[in-house]
Design a protein around this motif. Structure first.
Motif, PDB file in Angstrom:
ATOM      1  N   THR A  85     -37.485   2.991  27.086  1.00 40.83           N
ATOM      2  CA  THR A  85     -38.794   3.648  27.119  1.00 40.83           C
ATOM      3  C   THR A  85     -39.898   2.714  26.643  1.00 40.83           C
ATOM      4  O   THR A  85     -40.929   2.595  27.288  1.00 40.83           O
ATOM      5  CB  THR A  85     -38.814   4.899  26.212  1.00 40.83           C
ATOM      6  N   GLU A  86     -39.659   2.034  25.530  1.00 41.03           N
ATOM      7  CA  GLU A  86     -40.763   1.274  24.933  1.00 41.03           C
ATOM      8  C   GLU A  86     -40.956  -0.109  25.543  1.00 41.03           C
ATOM      9  O   GLU A  86     -42.071  -0.566  25.690  1.00 41.03           O
ATOM     10  CB  GLU A  86     -40.572   1.177  23.418  1.00 41.03           C
ATOM     11  N   GLU A  87     -39.873  -0.768  25.915  1.00 43.73           N
ATOM     12  CA  GLU A  87     -40.045  -2.130  26.440  1.00 43.73           C
ATOM     13  C   GLU A  87     -40.017  -2.181  27.957  1.00 43.73           C
ATOM     14  O   GLU A  87     -40.859  -2.805  28.578  1.00 43.73           O
ATOM     15  CB  GLU A  87     -38.996  -3.056  25.837  1.00 43.73           C
ATOM     16  N   TYR A 107     -31.630  -6.031  23.214  1.00 44.43           N
ATOM     17  CA  TYR A 107     -31.809  -5.133  22.058  1.00 44.43           C
ATOM     18  C   TYR A 107     -30.544  -5.163  21.210  1.00 44.43           C
ATOM     19  O   TYR A 107     -29.509  -5.666  21.663  1.00 44.43           O
ATOM     20  CB  TYR A 107     -32.131  -3.696  22.495  1.00 44.43           C
ATOM     21  N   SER A 155     -31.756   5.960  10.203  1.00 46.86           N
ATOM     22  CA  SER A 155     -31.491   5.946  11.657  1.00 46.86           C
ATOM     23  C   SER A 155     -30.250   6.768  12.017  1.00 46.86           C
ATOM     24  O   SER A 155     -29.520   6.438  12.948  1.00 46.86           O
ATOM     25  CB  SER A 155     -31.300   4.526  12.201  1.00 46.86           C
ATOM     26  N   THR A 195     -32.015   3.592  24.389  1.00 44.71           N
ATOM     27  CA  THR A 195     -33.047   4.542  24.831  1.00 44.71           C
ATOM     28  C   THR A 195     -34.430   4.045  24.406  1.00 44.71           C
ATOM     29  O   THR A 195     -35.389   4.093  25.174  1.00 44.71           O
ATOM     30  CB  THR A 195     -32.774   5.934  24.225  1.00 44.71           C
ATOM     31  N   ARG A 196     -34.504   3.540  23.177  1.00 45.82           N
ATOM     32  CA  ARG A 196     -35.779   3.032  22.687  1.00 45.82           C
ATOM     33  C   ARG A 196     -36.230   1.825  23.524  1.00 45.82           C
ATOM     34  O   ARG A 196     -37.378   1.725  23.946  1.00 45.82           O
ATOM     35  CB  ARG A 196     -35.639   2.616  21.212  1.00 45.82           C
ATOM     36  N   TYR A 197     -35.303   0.942  23.821  1.00 42.07           N
ATOM     37  CA  TYR A 197     -35.611  -0.258  24.615  1.00 42.07           C
ATOM     38  C   TYR A 197     -36.109   0.129  26.018  1.00 42.07           C
ATOM     39  O   TYR A 197     -37.086  -0.419  26.523  1.00 42.07           O
ATOM     40  CB  TYR A 197     -34.356  -1.133  24.712  1.00 42.07           C
ATOM     41  N   GLY A 253     -28.898   4.930  20.681  1.00 41.65           N
ATOM     42  CA  GLY A 253     -30.321   5.177  20.440  1.00 41.65           C
ATOM     43  C   GLY A 253     -31.175   3.944  20.671  1.00 41.65           C
ATOM     44  O   GLY A 253     -32.309   4.035  21.151  1.00 41.65           O
ATOM     45  N   ALA A 254     -30.609   2.769  20.381  1.00 43.52           N
ATOM     46  CA  ALA A 254     -31.370   1.529  20.559  1.00 43.52           C
ATOM     47  C   ALA A 254     -31.633   1.267  22.042  1.00 43.52           C
ATOM     48  O   ALA A 254     -32.671   0.718  22.409  1.00 43.52           O
ATOM     49  CB  ALA A 254     -30.602   0.350  19.957  1.00 43.52           C
TER      50      ALA A 254
END
Ligand code: NG1
Ligand code: ZN
Length: 548
Positions: A345-347, A450, A496, A341-343, A338-339
């Protein structure tokens, strides 16, 4: 070919490759895979099917790879490769399964039915490339494959021991000579050659050092790297371990799958603090990196980490070359951390798609982008580039301003280094090394991007794993009744937290995956979900225990 000449199909079967087992076998995510002694008739029949497939594709070459990838030595398997080097078209999986399971007596008539069904012109030429991994059962199976090809008057060409991706590459080259030369040497020339071509463009600096340790899983990938090593002239100093000698057993306590799933270092590898190690799987189509820190704690750099590294570098080069209008995207499965995917999309601000497990799904989704980066968390993945992207980059490399040209030329080397047909440990290794070298980065900087969420994978044995149905790229299950709501209830208790279950396509088990904010929590959540699967989906044997 008149039907009477199909008699030889039966003759070969009865005399040389008789069906000796009634165990039903299914063409799954990675072809047929089971105990090697149950496979000879199956592989022979896939030789027949490969010829039919080649004729349906107008005589273009089809591939057959004899391997059971990361499985242990007693297993083996076979998968077919389509003309562009991709996995066999899905609609043929059912045909493969049917042909593999009929009795010898029904083989001739079933073959005839299949020929009719797919409308194959049996008067055409047919060509089949056959490769195998290092298992001691592979030569016998490769011979059965060749006999299947010969029985239907196709032309087999045997490549001997090669990695799975090398075979995919050769099939692609044979059908499209702009891609390269269809031989093992042609592979080295293109992929390793592209790595050597960057030497002047990317001087070694910063924290990057040219030493790389490699865990070869006692399989074919390490052996091929040993050939490559001698030609690298110090551009990369490969220290190779687990090359198959000294009693080392294929994939046993080593290799990419072991490292990823057990989250422990492989046996047989020397370690130095912060030294990066690449771990390959048994047939050389997966790779993960890891290192031990100064307290001997292991840090894993898995497929998600490789995907983000490659995607961020290509994004950088596309920007520097000012290639406008090209869409880069990343494809993952539910197993992606999950980390990550977040990295992404967001970063990195790169679009992500999530698809079902199995490379064919990832590959297909990646083709929707101009530059599609796809990786399974387990380290299987590659990058694919559209024609438009290649043309645009090539134009800038010739006609752009100096800075743009430089970036575009690097991109061209990057593209040549990529085996676009399928995930390839050797090609991926060179891609990763290129990015780290370009950035002057060691493993620590790579790791800083990340922080992974702690995760856990478990297996549960049930009476019938197909009792589990899933939806939403396998992230939720729709059967058996009550299981998803139970999982939702368990997950809700964790910070989480995330968990899902799905039937494996390669083993007779249900896989459980969990993530949470601490390792203890991820372990506990996985165990609770495993119990729920056991209780609601017909568990067999001992009920999974909760961690102590
Ligand atoms: P299954 O057994 O369906 O989970 C495994 C891998 C896939 C893929 C195939 C083919 C996991 C969780 N699953 O499939 O990603 O690589 O093998 O080898 O790693
Ligand atoms: Zn593999």
């Amino acid at each position: 070919m008149p039907p009477s000449s199909l008699r030889v199909v039966y003759a070969f079967a009865r005399e040389m490759h008789p069906k000796t087992s009634d165990v039903f076998i299914q063409y799954g995510t990675a072809g047929f895979r089971t105990k090697a002694n149950l496979l000879e008739h199956v592989v022979y029949r896939m030789g027949l099917l490969a010829v039919i497939r080649s004729r349906v594709k107008n005589g273009r070459t089809i591939g057959m790879m004899i391997t059971a990838s990361h499985n242990l030595e007693p297993d083996n398997g076979v998968k077919l490769v389509d003309p562009d080097g991709e996995m066999l078209e899905q609609s043929w999986e059912e045909i493969a399964t049917r042909l593999a399971n009929v009795s010898d007596n029904d083989l001739e008539s079933t073959t005839e039915q299949v020929i009719k069904q797919v409308n194959a012109d049996m008067s055409l030429k047919a060509s089949v490339f056959i490769g195998m991994d290092t298992r001691y059962t592979s030569p016998r199976l490769a011979a059965a494959a060749a006999n299947g090809v010969i029985a239907l008057k196709g032309t087999p060409k045997e490549f001997g021991i090669v990695t799975t991706p090398m075979l995919h590459f050769c099939v692609k080259c044979r059908n499209d000579n702009t891609y390269g030369t269809p031989t093992e040497e042609g592979y080295y020339e293109k992929i390793v050659g592209a790595f050597k071509n960057i030497r002047d463009k990317l001087p070694v600096y910063g924290d990057y050092n040219t030493t790389l340790y490699v865990d070869g899983a006692n399989g074919v990938g390490g052996k091929k790297l040993n050939i490559i090593r001698k030609s690298l002239d110090g551009e990369l100093d490969l220290n190779l371990y687990n090359l198959g000698g000294n009693g080392g057993k294929l994939n046993l306590n080593c290799g990419a799958d072991f490292v990823k799933v057990s989250q422990t270092p492989p046996v047989g590898v020397e370690h130095a603090p912060f030294q990066r190690v690449a771990s390959l799987d048994g047939d050389g189509d997966r790779i993960v990196y890891y290192y031990l820190d100064d307290k001997e704690k292991m840090h894993l750099l898995d497929g998600d980490r490789i995907a983000t590294l490659l995607a961020s570098y290509v994004t950088e080069l596309l920007r520097a070359s000012e290639a406008s209008g090209l869409r880069l995207g990343l494809v993952q499965t539910a197993y992606a951390n999950g980390a990550s995917t977040r990295y992404i999309t967001e970063e990195l601000k790169v679009p992500v798609s999530c698809v079902k497990t199995g490379v064919k799904h990832l590959h297909h989704a990646a083709l929707a982008y101009d530059v599609g980066v796809y990786f399974e968390a387990n380290g299987h993945g590659t990058v694919v580039y559209s024609k438009a992207a290649k043309n645009a980059i090539s134009k800038i490399a010739q006609e752009g301003e100096p800075e743009q040209r430089k970036a575009a030329q690097l991109l061209q080397n990057f593209i040549d280094m990529t085996n676009e047909t399928v995930g390839d440990a050797i090609s991926d290794l060179f891609l990763v090394e290129t990015v780290l070298r370009a950035r002057g980065h060691g493993v620590r900087q790579w790791m800083e991007a990340y922080t992974d969420l702690p995760c856990r994978q478990l297996k549960v044995t049930v009476q019938d794993r197909n009792a589990i149905s899933t939806t939403d790229a396998e992230r939720r299950c729709t059967a058996p009744e009550g299981l998803q709501s139970k999982i939702d209830e368990l997950v809700a208790a964790y910070t989480s937290g995330r968990a899902f279950v799905r039937p494996s396509g390669t083993e007779d088990v249900v896989r459980v995956y969990s993530e949470a904010d601490t390792q203890e929590a991820a372990d506990k959540l996985a165990a609770e979900v495993a119990q729920a699967v056991f209780d609601l989906a017909g568990g067999v044997g001992e009920r999974p225990a909760l961690p102590a």
